[in-house]
Design a protein around this motif. Structure first.
Motif, PDB file in Angstrom:
ATOM      1  N   SER A 151      -9.682  11.166  38.389  1.00  0.00           N
ATOM      2  CA  SER A 151      -8.179  11.409  37.432  1.00  0.00           C
ATOM      3  C   SER A 151      -7.752   9.816  36.996  1.00  0.00           C
ATOM      4  CB  SER A 151      -7.473  12.124  38.463  1.00  0.00           C
ATOM      5  OG  SER A 151      -6.889  11.102  39.617  1.00  0.00           O
ATOM      6  N   ARG A 185      -6.037  13.351  32.852  1.00  0.00           N
ATOM      7  CA  ARG A 185      -5.398  13.251  34.025  1.00  0.00           C
ATOM      8  C   ARG A 185      -6.366  13.872  35.181  1.00  0.00           C
ATOM      9  NH1 ARG A 185      -0.005  11.156  34.011  1.00  0.00           N
ATOM     10  NH2 ARG A 185       0.288  11.011  31.732  1.00  0.00           N
ATOM     11  N   PHE A 244      -4.050   8.528  36.170  1.00  0.00           N
ATOM     12  CA  PHE A 244      -2.701   8.764  36.573  1.00  0.00           C
ATOM     13  C   PHE A 244      -1.650   7.790  36.637  1.00  0.00           C
ATOM     14  CE2 PHE A 244      -4.691   8.006  40.638  1.00  0.00           C
ATOM     15  CZ  PHE A 244      -3.788   7.217  41.211  1.00  0.00           C
ATOM     16  N   TRP A 289      -0.496   2.193  36.032  1.00  0.00           N
ATOM     17  CA  TRP A 289      -1.728   3.172  35.662  1.00  0.00           C
ATOM     18  C   TRP A 289      -2.752   2.806  36.777  1.00  0.00           C
ATOM     19  CZ3 TRP A 289      -1.761   7.392  32.766  1.00  0.00           C
ATOM     20  CH2 TRP A 289      -0.994   7.697  31.980  1.00  0.00           C
TER      21      TRP A 289
END
Length: 98
Positions: free
Chosen positions: A52, A37, A54, A60
């Protein structure tokens, strides 16, 4: 209506891991990169965690806080390896085992 080859490839990759394909594709494009993450950027020297992966709004995405491009999907992630959009799309299609 039949899906495009790119959509078929994106569907394939999204089923390969718990991060919508980012973990599987990252292992191919950036060997040794450990996605999370919050993690280090896979495509450049990064001492701090400035990248990151996420899940938001049913998709996604990744974000490199070291650039101003904002969130991007799997094609944009592959583009970080120095490819243009067409090359990145072709790479995902060719590496999908559909």
């Amino acid at each position: 209506m039949k899906a495009s080859p790119l959509q078929d490839a994106l569907d394939y990759w999204s089923q390969q891991d718990d991060m919508g394909g980012f973990r599987a594709v990252g292992g191919i494009m950036f060997p040794g990169w450990e996605p999370n993450r919050t993690c280090r950027a896979p495509h450049r020297e990064d001492r701090d965690k400035s990248f990151s992966v996420f899940y938001r709004n049913g998709r996604w995405k990744c974000n490199d806080f070291g650039d101003a491009l904002g969130a991007r999907g799997l094609v944009g992630f592959v583009m970080l390896a120095g490819m243009d959009e067409k090359q990145a799309s072709r790479c995902l299609i060719e590496n999908a085992r559909t």
